[in-house]
Design a protein around this motif. Structure first.
Motif, short mmCIF file in Angstrom:
data_model
loop_
_atom_site.label_atom_id
_atom_site.label_comp_id
_atom_site.label_asym_id
_atom_site.label_seq_id
_atom_site.Cartn_x
_atom_site.Cartn_y
_atom_site.Cartn_z
N GLY A 34 -6.27 7.32 4.77
CA GLY A 34 -6.66 8.59 4.16
C GLY A 34 -6.70 8.51 2.65
N ARG A 35 -5.72 7.84 2.05
CA ARG A 35 -5.69 7.70 0.60
C ARG A 35 -6.79 6.75 0.11
N PHE A 36 -7.09 5.71 0.91
CA PHE A 36 -8.18 4.81 0.56
C PHE A 36 -9.50 5.56 0.56
N GLN A 37 -9.68 6.42 1.53
CA GLN A 37 -10.91 7.20 1.62
C GLN A 37 -11.07 8.10 0.39
N GLU A 38 -9.94 8.58 -0.13
CA GLU A 38 -9.96 9.45 -1.31
C GLU A 38 -10.15 8.65 -2.60
N TYR A 39 -9.43 7.53 -2.71
CA TYR A 39 -9.47 6.73 -3.93
C TYR A 39 -9.19 5.28 -3.54
N ALA A 40 -10.26 4.49 -3.41
CA ALA A 40 -10.16 3.17 -2.80
C ALA A 40 -9.23 2.21 -3.55
N GLU A 41 -9.10 2.34 -4.85
CA GLU A 41 -8.33 1.36 -5.61
C GLU A 41 -6.89 1.80 -5.88
N GLY A 42 -6.52 2.98 -5.46
CA GLY A 42 -5.20 3.49 -5.78
C GLY A 42 -4.09 2.84 -4.97
N GLY A 43 -2.98 2.53 -5.63
CA GLY A 43 -1.80 2.05 -4.92
C GLY A 43 -0.89 3.21 -4.56
N LEU A 44 -0.02 2.99 -3.58
CA LEU A 44 0.89 4.04 -3.12
C LEU A 44 2.31 3.67 -3.55
N ARG A 45 2.74 4.24 -4.65
CA ARG A 45 4.09 3.98 -5.14
C ARG A 45 5.08 4.66 -4.20
N TYR A 46 6.09 3.91 -3.78
CA TYR A 46 7.00 4.43 -2.75
C TYR A 46 7.63 5.76 -3.15
N THR A 47 8.07 5.87 -4.38
CA THR A 47 8.74 7.10 -4.81
C THR A 47 7.79 8.30 -4.81
N VAL A 65 5.09 8.66 -2.60
CA VAL A 65 4.64 9.02 -1.25
C VAL A 65 5.78 9.14 -0.26
N GLU A 66 7.00 8.89 -0.68
CA GLU A 66 8.14 8.89 0.25
C GLU A 66 8.27 10.22 0.99
N GLN A 67 8.17 11.33 0.28
CA GLN A 67 8.32 12.63 0.94
C GLN A 67 7.19 12.90 1.92
N ASP A 68 5.96 12.53 1.55
CA ASP A 68 4.83 12.70 2.47
C ASP A 68 5.06 11.90 3.75
N LEU A 69 5.48 10.64 3.60
CA LEU A 69 5.70 9.79 4.77
C LEU A 69 6.86 10.30 5.62
N GLN A 70 7.90 10.82 4.96
CA GLN A 70 9.03 11.34 5.72
C GLN A 70 8.62 12.55 6.55
#
Length: 297
Positions: free
Chosen positions: A32-45, A47-52
């Motif tokens: 989903g994030r790639f579809q929004e912004y292909a080059e963006g990385g997901l910093r754990y701090t 996206v942690e709440q979203d993943l939780q």
């Protein structure tokens, strides 16, 4: 490289039908994030709440942490992690992931394949949804991870994928006499039932068979709540309502909370009742929290 096959065979801890959708949920979120912004990385701090939230809402009842899939998905060759110190994951410890600035992204070759073949993203996402979640949750799960999928195109299934038995709906609805087993709803337009569905007790994605002993006729509302773990079936074929469910409106009390402790409606005499093994699987792998006391208590 067949990315569709590779993502369909993510290594997961499984035993006796135990659900472990941690990696599929992270991968769906990353798509989903790639579809929004292909080059963006997901910093754990970040996206942690979203993943939780995803794990809490769509994962198994037992508590878990997004640190586990964030680190271990690397071993499947579809994900990479780097830190402020350079390439490589610091491990699955929450503190280590936070303090090192751990950042994850889809593996470079997978990102390149998704750019070359835009339809691949939708094919991978649908495969993950089919393999790990019931159809009643697909649309809202896509919305939760920010995926926008085009209508599916006809394509041959993966060789290891079972085929659904299209007769199940009619067999289950007939067994329950076209009534919701929880509330008794039996709406029709003319001779055609509306808002009634055949729910798998043990999910099809986890070996649940397409037969009456693994089915319930449920209205659309109660099917969704059953698959979300709000509702379940306990001993004596009585309805369970999770203490996690909160609703103060008369509709919530009447259509959900008041079900606690009620016996199932049906199936009709001569039809096979729900198998205990499937019921126990659902209580252990889908139903969330402790059940409310009987509404009549």
């Amino acid at each position: 490289m067949d990315w569709l096959e590779r993502t369909a065979k993510l290594r997961q801890w499984t035993r006796s039908g135990t659900r472990a959708p941690h990696k599929p949920l992270l991968l769906l979120y990353a798509l989903g994030r790639f579809q929004e912004y292909a080059e963006g990385g997901l910093r754990y701090t970040t996206v942690e709440q979203d993943l939780q939230r995803l794990l809490t809402e769509y994962g198994p009842p037992n508590k878990t942490t997004p640190a586990y899939p964030f680190h271990h998905l690397v071993s499947d060759g579809v994900w990479e992690v780097s830190t402020d110190r350079g390439p490589g994951s610091p491990g699955s410890g929450v503190r280590d992931l936070r303090e090192t600035g751990a950042t994850g992204r889809l593996a470079p070759d997978l990102r390149a394949a998704l750019r070359r073949e835009p339809q691949l993203l939708g094919r991978i996402a649908r495969s993950l949804l089919d393999l790990h979640f019931p159809p009643s949750l697909h649309s809202e799960l896509c919305e939760a991870v920010g995926l926008e999928l085009e209508p599916p195109q006809t394509e041959p299934p993966l060789t290891a994928r079972r085929q659904r038995d299209r007769r199940m709906r009619e067999l289950v609805l007939t067994a329950y006499e076209y009534r919701c087993a929880f509330c008794g709803y039996d709406g029709r337009i003319g001779a055609v039932p509306v808002g009634l569905e055949a729910a798998h007790v043990r999910w099809w994605a986890f070996g649940g068979p397409d037969d009456i002993e693994n089915g319930l006729c449920l209205c659309s509302l109660h099917h969704k709540l059953f698959d979300k773990g709000v509702l379940g079936v306990g001993d004596g074929q009585r309805i369970l309502v999770s203490q996690h469910f909160v609703g103060h409106s008369p509709a919530a009390r009447e259509h959900v909370i008041a079900l606690a402790g009620r016996p199932l409606i049906g199936p009709q005499p001569g039809a096979r009742p729900m198998a205990t093994a499937h019921r126990v699987w659902h209580v252990g792998q889908v139903f969330h929290g402790e059940p409310r006391p009987s509404a009549a208590a």
